[in-house]
Motif scaffolding. Structure first.
Motif, PDB file in Angstrom:
ATOM      1  N   GLY A  92       0.822  -1.208   0.000  1.00 23.00           N
ATOM      2  CA  GLY A  92       0.000   0.000   0.000  1.00 23.00           C
ATOM      3  C   GLY A  92       0.857   1.259   0.000  1.00 23.00           C
ATOM      4  O   GLY A  92       0.551   2.233  -0.695  1.00 23.00           O
ATOM      5  N   ALA A  93       1.942   1.252   0.796  1.00 18.41           N
ATOM      6  CA  ALA A  93       2.846   2.410   0.810  1.00 18.41           C
ATOM      7  C   ALA A  93       3.515   2.587  -0.550  1.00 18.41           C
ATOM      8  O   ALA A  93       3.669   3.718  -1.045  1.00 18.41           O
ATOM      9  N   LEU A  94       3.933   1.498  -1.160  1.00 22.08           N
ATOM     10  CA  LEU A  94       4.634   1.561  -2.443  1.00 22.08           C
ATOM     11  C   LEU A  94       3.759   2.185  -3.527  1.00 22.08           C
ATOM     12  O   LEU A  94       4.237   2.958  -4.366  1.00 22.08           O
ATOM     13  N   VAL A  95       2.468   1.856  -3.537  1.00 24.31           N
ATOM     14  CA  VAL A  95       1.572   2.337  -4.594  1.00 24.31           C
ATOM     15  C   VAL A  95       0.674   3.471  -4.114  1.00 24.31           C
ATOM     16  O   VAL A  95      -0.222   3.902  -4.848  1.00 24.31           O
ATOM     17  N   ALA A  96       0.885   3.930  -2.859  1.00 28.32           N
ATOM     18  CA  ALA A  96       0.099   5.039  -2.301  1.00 28.32           C
ATOM     19  C   ALA A  96      -1.391   4.736  -2.314  1.00 28.32           C
ATOM     20  O   ALA A  96      -2.217   5.532  -2.764  1.00 28.32           O
ATOM     21  N   ARG A  97      -1.717   3.550  -1.815  1.00 28.89           N
ATOM     22  CA  ARG A  97      -3.118   3.149  -1.702  1.00 28.89           C
ATOM     23  C   ARG A  97      -3.373   2.636  -0.290  1.00 28.89           C
ATOM     24  O   ARG A  97      -2.448   2.162   0.374  1.00 28.89           O
ATOM     25  N   PRO A  98      -4.634   2.689   0.194  1.00 32.01           N
ATOM     26  CA  PRO A  98      -4.940   2.184   1.538  1.00 32.01           C
ATOM     27  C   PRO A  98      -4.609   0.706   1.673  1.00 32.01           C
ATOM     28  O   PRO A  98      -4.635  -0.054   0.694  1.00 32.01           O
ATOM     29  N   ARG A  99      -4.323   0.313   2.902  1.00 38.20           N
ATOM     30  CA  ARG A  99      -3.932  -1.070   3.176  1.00 38.20           C
ATOM     31  C   ARG A  99      -5.007  -2.056   2.716  1.00 38.20           C
ATOM     32  O   ARG A  99      -4.697  -3.086   2.121  1.00 38.20           O
ATOM     33  N   ASP A 100      -6.275  -1.773   3.018  1.00 42.07           N
ATOM     34  CA  ASP A 100      -7.346  -2.711   2.671  1.00 42.07           C
ATOM     35  C   ASP A 100      -7.435  -2.932   1.168  1.00 42.07           C
ATOM     36  O   ASP A 100      -7.667  -4.053   0.705  1.00 42.07           O
ATOM     37  N   GLU A 101      -7.243  -1.858   0.392  1.00 42.53           N
ATOM     38  CA  GLU A 101      -7.277  -2.007  -1.059  1.00 42.53           C
ATOM     39  C   GLU A 101      -6.100  -2.847  -1.539  1.00 42.53           C
ATOM     40  O   GLU A 101      -6.260  -3.729  -2.401  1.00 42.53           O
ATOM     41  N   ALA A 102      -4.913  -2.579  -0.965  1.00 39.20           N
ATOM     42  CA  ALA A 102      -3.742  -3.372  -1.351  1.00 39.20           C
ATOM     43  C   ALA A 102      -3.935  -4.841  -0.993  1.00 39.20           C
ATOM     44  O   ALA A 102      -3.570  -5.733  -1.772  1.00 39.20           O
ATOM     45  N   GLU A 103      -4.504  -5.110   0.167  1.00 35.65           N
ATOM     46  CA  GLU A 103      -4.722  -6.495   0.577  1.00 35.65           C
ATOM     47  C   GLU A 103      -5.694  -7.195  -0.366  1.00 35.65           C
ATOM     48  O   GLU A 103      -5.502  -8.366  -0.726  1.00 35.65           O
ATOM     49  N   GLY A 104      -6.747  -6.487  -0.790  1.00 36.32           N
ATOM     50  CA  GLY A 104      -7.695  -7.090  -1.725  1.00 36.32           C
ATOM     51  C   GLY A 104      -7.043  -7.459  -3.045  1.00 36.32           C
ATOM     52  O   GLY A 104      -7.297  -8.545  -3.592  1.00 36.32           O
ATOM     53  N   ILE A 105      -6.204  -6.558  -3.569  1.00 35.13           N
ATOM     54  CA  ILE A 105      -5.512  -6.856  -4.825  1.00 35.13           C
ATOM     55  C   ILE A 105      -4.543  -8.025  -4.637  1.00 35.13           C
ATOM     56  O   ILE A 105      -4.440  -8.920  -5.495  1.00 35.13           O
ATOM     57  N   LEU A 106      -3.823  -8.038  -3.507  1.00 33.93           N
ATOM     58  CA  LEU A 106      -2.892  -9.144  -3.252  1.00 33.93           C
ATOM     59  C   LEU A 106      -3.619 -10.478  -3.199  1.00 33.93           C
ATOM     60  O   LEU A 106      -3.146 -11.487  -3.740  1.00 33.93           O
ATOM     61  N   GLU A 107      -4.761 -10.506  -2.542  1.00 35.03           N
ATOM     62  CA  GLU A 107      -5.507 -11.758  -2.455  1.00 35.03           C
ATOM     63  C   GLU A 107      -5.986 -12.206  -3.836  1.00 35.03           C
ATOM     64  O   GLU A 107      -6.016 -13.404  -4.133  1.00 35.03           O
ATOM     65  N   SER A 108      -6.347 -11.246  -4.686  1.00 36.77           N
ATOM     66  CA  SER A 108      -6.763 -11.631  -6.045  1.00 36.77           C
ATOM     67  C   SER A 108      -5.581 -12.158  -6.849  1.00 36.77           C
ATOM     68  O   SER A 108      -5.727 -13.102  -7.646  1.00 36.77           O
ATOM     69  N   LEU A 109      -4.386 -11.574  -6.652  1.00 33.34           N
ATOM     70  CA  LEU A 109      -3.196 -12.093  -7.333  1.00 33.34           C
ATOM     71  C   LEU A 109      -2.792 -13.453  -6.769  1.00 33.34           C
ATOM     72  O   LEU A 109      -2.225 -14.296  -7.481  1.00 33.34           O
ATOM     73  N   LEU A 110      -3.089 -13.663  -5.489  1.00 36.57           N
ATOM     74  CA  LEU A 110      -2.862 -14.983  -4.893  1.00 36.57           C
ATOM     75  C   LEU A 110      -3.738 -16.020  -5.571  1.00 36.57           C
ATOM     76  O   LEU A 110      -3.309 -17.147  -5.852  1.00 36.57           O
TER      77      LEU A 110
END
Length: 922
Positions: free
Chosen positions: A529-547
């Motif tokens: 989330g810090a790397l892409v300047a997005r909220p943690r919850d949004e980053a976690e959702g994208i990570l889970e989809s990539l998982l």
């Protein structure tokens, strides 16, 4: 019983328990085990064993040595493997199925009884795949191998000929040409191989080449043995010259129910646990079709595994009536996804229905009806999603469906997921050996391991590299390792990952390529989330989809990682698709995120810290933020490799990033202290000192040098400690910073004390105390009093030491500095012990131990445990003392201060001496 112990003799001699190799000792012990295993469950006379192990000339001591070798093997193989002495010899009691040589012989025996050439070929290829090189390849004795495995070697050649005959009967003469050309070079005196080679060439419309092969065979036999070819080769030559109709390829097999499975590969390797799971699923009672979903990233070998298991099951007589196969093109960039309605139409035509219903539901119902009651295996390769496969599922209880996909099919009813990971290092090395040939790799174990690692142990990458080696006879494995950066296989893998990447949504693609910037081995939703300047919850959702797409992996909850080859792909994407300013801004955002976390961790562990971090925290608003001192220390441990990689990356970039990197290192001093990370901390602080000097930040340079000197002193590199601290002191004096001057004088005093130069130590500490008092730096003065007490302990002035230690405790308590007071009390405990007051020492050490455990300071915890042991021993409580010493040694071994044998040596003494690594100060 051997339990899960497996023995490998068809190649180097090995034993494995589960996934772990077992040590088999020296050459004679390995050979002894091999001879006993080849005669499993039968007694081998001691005389024969001695004759074999000593090449026909056993010395007088051979019988005693044999007994010793057997004893050592028992120790190494226990529990579960029995080597018994019986009737003047020895016997290994085991299931022959646990030994690859016996499994091979059994499979060849089974194949001879199979009449169907397709099934016979499958069984024989499975048998031949067990060979990893010459049997007992590392025995070191050709004579031994000749005397104990000659029959096995002959059986392997026979199996090769039988497999070629089966392939010829199935019309695979082109495949036989390729295989036989290598075999005749390896076994030039084997007339049957030359004969089959010529027949395959003739059936491939290469009559002249076939006659040339027979001429070569004649010349080779005459040159090597001085004999003419046997009648088989002569008959083959005459038949080819006369175009004998009997040499014609067999006609296509008659129609009937479809059997569409693709061909298995001879070099299929590993995956034993996954095969076992799929076979177990296939045999599980069920009222409906059993559905296995083999899922994983591109190139991980999903299709190869599914085909191998399908062939294995059919060969066993299961699902042998109908086998249907379809490539659904779920991620095929050059082809549209297969329409399940059209696939159903093809399946129905294969099942004898030329005009399938137009209505999709009627078509699916007819398909299920035709398969009802039959033993059916359906292999659906490269599925896109659940909707694509649902219409293709049979309904009968005698059916098995194997699906391969790069995605997780969560919504597929009845689907049993089998995630497929990359190869283990041993599986990757075995695949290279099988593809390239054992002769190319047998003496290059280290190079093979490096090649496998460069390929990320990804089966597709390993296979491509090994085939490149196979096609370059003059190359060594080391040559291929050097060339791998420009290998054509890179482009093949790039194309495979492109398919997965293009199938993602735009935000998924952006997050994945930005992960190519993320330093270190793993990452969290917070850091992404810090790397892409997005909220943690949004980053976690994208990570889970990539998982779910198998582009991201997860080993432990909350922490994600990329396979090395996916990371390389993401890095190439971000370099191509994102500008340099965007990339540098993202790294700056990540650095700031870690800096805020490090500051928070520092103030939790050391609330009075004012030199390395700002006095206020950035705020713990993320779920991954530490909230206690113990969590802060654990955060540093968990993220250390990534933090080191981040600092290294940022220190070499332009703009404000190097300054942020230096600030991060300084903020990490407290979270990483006394946790055993010596090498990493030295690297970080040396880099910070160099970078701060390069960018002209004198204050940061002084602090980094001071911290570096303290770390050197903690691990006994005292001369370096004095050098670094003296350099820092010079800068603090240049900056006229009394707190920095006090700190360096105190640390110089500590270093001289550890060097045994107590007068120098006291002189520097008194100077430090004077500077602290002049600057009204009360915390510094309290610390100097503590260190003066330690120096006086070293000089044997115990009464004076007690006074200074008690003044230090009182000074820290007046400042409400609990950590400083705990350290001072711990050292007061040491002073009490040296002054002959062990009872009072116990109370001080217990108080220190409690606090150090609360904050996760494992080194000082170990020091207090050792001190408690000494106090209990002085009081006559020897059992309690030894338990405390053992706990202390365990901590020191875990932290890397002691080796295992050093710890055991300390504990073996009646009264263990205090180890050198116990510093007697903190």
């Amino acid at each position: 019983m051997t339990g899960d112990t497996r023995f490998l003799l068809l190649g180097p001699i090995e034993a494995h328990r589960g996934d772990q190799p077992l040590p088999l000792g020296r050459r004679r012990e390995r050979c002894l085990l091999a001879v006993l295993l080849l005669a499993a469950n039968r007694v081998v006379p001691a005389e024969r064993l001695m004759d074999l192990l000593w090449d026909g000339d056993p010395p007088d001591s051979a019988r005693a040595s044999l007994h010793t070798h057997v004893s050592r093997l028992r120790v190494r193989l226990e529990p579960g493997v029995v080597i018994a002495a019986q009737h003047g010899g020895y016997v290994v009691r085991t299931d022959p199925a646990a030994i690859d040589a016996h499994r091979f012989a059994g499979l060849v025996r089974d194949a001879r009884a199979v009449t169907d050439p397709e099934r016979r070929a499958t069984v024989l290829r499975r048998a031949l795949a067990l060979w990893r090189g010459p049997a007992l390849a590392d025995s070191g004795s050709d004579r031994l191998r000749e005397r104990v495995v000659a029959d096995l070697t002959e059986l392997r050649l026979t199996a090769l000929e039988l497999a070629i005959d089966a392939d010829l009967a199935c019309g695979r003469h082109a495949d036989v040409v390729v295989e036989a050309s290598g075999l005749v070079a390896e076994h030039p005196l084997r007339e049957g191989l030359w004969e089959r080679f010529a027949l395959a060439l003739h059936r491939s419309d290469r009559r002249a080449d076939a006659l040339d092969v027979l001429d070569r065979a004649r010349a080779r036999l005459a040159h090597e043995l001085g004999i003419d070819p046997g009648p088989g080769l002569a008959r083959m030559r005459q038949a080819i010259l006369t175009a004998d109709p009997g040499l014609a390829p067999p006609p296509p097999r008659a129609g009937g129910l479809p059997r569409q499975l693709p061909m298995d590969i001879a070099e299929f390797t590993g995956r034993e646990a996954e095969i076992e799971s799929l076979v177990e699923l296939a045999g599980r009672p069920s009222g409906a079709a059993r559905i296995a979903v083999v899922e994983g990233m591109a190139g991980v070998g999903k299709t190869r595994l599914a085909v191998h298991v399908a062939r294995l099951l059919v060969d066993q007589g299961r699902f042998d009536e109908v086998q249907l196969w379809a490539d659904l093109h779920g991620l095929a960039g050059d082809q549209p996804r297969a329409d399940p309605h059209e696939v159903l139409g093809r399946f129905l035509r294969e099942l004898g229905v030329p005009d399938a219903p137009v209505d999709p539901q009627e078509r699916a119902a007819l398909y299920r009806s035709l398969l009802a009651g039959r033993r059916v295996l359906v292999l659906l390769d490269n599925a896109a999603d659940e909707e694509q496969v649902r219409p293709l599922l049979p309904g009968g209880p005698h059916c098995l469906v194997l699906i391969t996909t790069r995605r997780r099919l969560f919504r597929l009813e009845g689907g049993w997921p089998l995630p497929l990971d990359v190869f283990s290092p041993s599986e990757a090395a075995e695949l290279i050996t099988r593809v390239a040939g054992p002769g190319r790799v047998v003496a290059h174990t280290a190079d093979v391991a490096q090649l496998a690692e460069l390929c990320g142990h990804l089966p597709l990458a390993v296979t491509l590299a090994a085939r490149r080696l196979q096609g370059r006879p003059t190359w060594t494995v080391a040559d291929l390792v050097d060339r791998l950066a420009t290998d054509d296989s890179r482009q093949t893998l790039q194309s495979a990952f492109d398919l997965s990447y293009q199938a993602l949504g735009s935000e998924q693609r952006r997050f994945l390529r930005m992960l190519g910037l993320h330093p270190g081995p793993d990452f969290t939703a917070d850091s992404l989330g810090a790397l892409v300047a997005r909220p943690r919850d949004e980053a976690e959702g994208i990570l889970e989809s990539l998982l779910d797409e198998h582009l991201v992996q997860q080993r432990v909850p909350g922490r994600y990682l990329l396979h090395d080859l996916v990371r390389g792909y993401a890095a190439s994407r971000v370099a191509r698709d994102e500008s340099v300013p965007t990339r540098h801004a993202a790294i700056g955002q990540l650095l700031t995120h870690y800096l805020d976390l490090a500051r928070q961790a520092t103030l939790l562990i050391h609330p009075s810290e004012s030199r390395r971090v700002a006095r206020t925290s950035a705020g713990a608003d993320g779920r991954g933020w530490p909230r206690t001192a113990a969590e802060a220390a654990a955060w540093g441990d968990a993220n250390l490799p990534t933090l080191v990689a981040t600092v290294r990356l940022a220190a070499g970039l332009p703009g404000p990033l190097p300054r942020l990197a230096v600030e991060l290192v300084l903020a990490l001093y407290r979270p990483l202290a006394n946790r055993g990370h010596h090498d990493e901390r030295l690297v970080l602080n040396a880099l910070a000192a160099h970078t701060a000097g390069r960018i002209g930040d004198r204050r940061a340079e002084a602090q980094a040098l001071e911290d570096l000197g303290v770390m050197c002193g903690q691990i006994g590199r005292l001369t370096e400690a004095v050098q670094h601290i003296s350099a820092a002191l010079a800068i603090w004096r240049e900056l006229d910073d009394p707190i920095g001057i006090t700190g360096c004088l105190t640390q110089l005093g500590n270093s001289y004390r550890q060097l045994g130069r107590f007068d120098d130590a006291v002189r520097h500490l008194r100077r430090s105390l004077a500077v602290s008092r002049a600057a009204d730096y009360r915390a510094g003065a309290a610390g100097v009093l503590n260190n003066l007490g330690l120096a006086l302990q070293g000089m044997g002035a115990h009464d004076r030491a007690l006074r200074y230690q008690r003044r230090s405790v009182a000074a820290f308590q007046a400042l409400d500095n609990h950590r400083g007071a705990s350290i001072a009390r711990a050292n007061l405990g040491w002073a009490c012990q040296r002054a002959g007051q062990p009872g009072e020492a116990l109370g001080h050490h217990r108080a220190g131990l409690r606090v150090f455990r609360e904050v996760g300071d494992r080194y000082n915890e170990a020091e207090q445990l050792w001190a408690l042991g000494l106090a209990h021993h002085t009081l006559g409580e020897h059992g309690v003392a030894r338990a405390s010493w053992r706990d202390s040694v365990g901590q020191l071994v875990d932290l890397g201060h002691l080796a295992d044998d050093e710890g055991e040596e300390l504990l073996a003494a009646a009264v263990p001496a205090t180890p050198d690594v116990i510093r007697l100060n903190s």
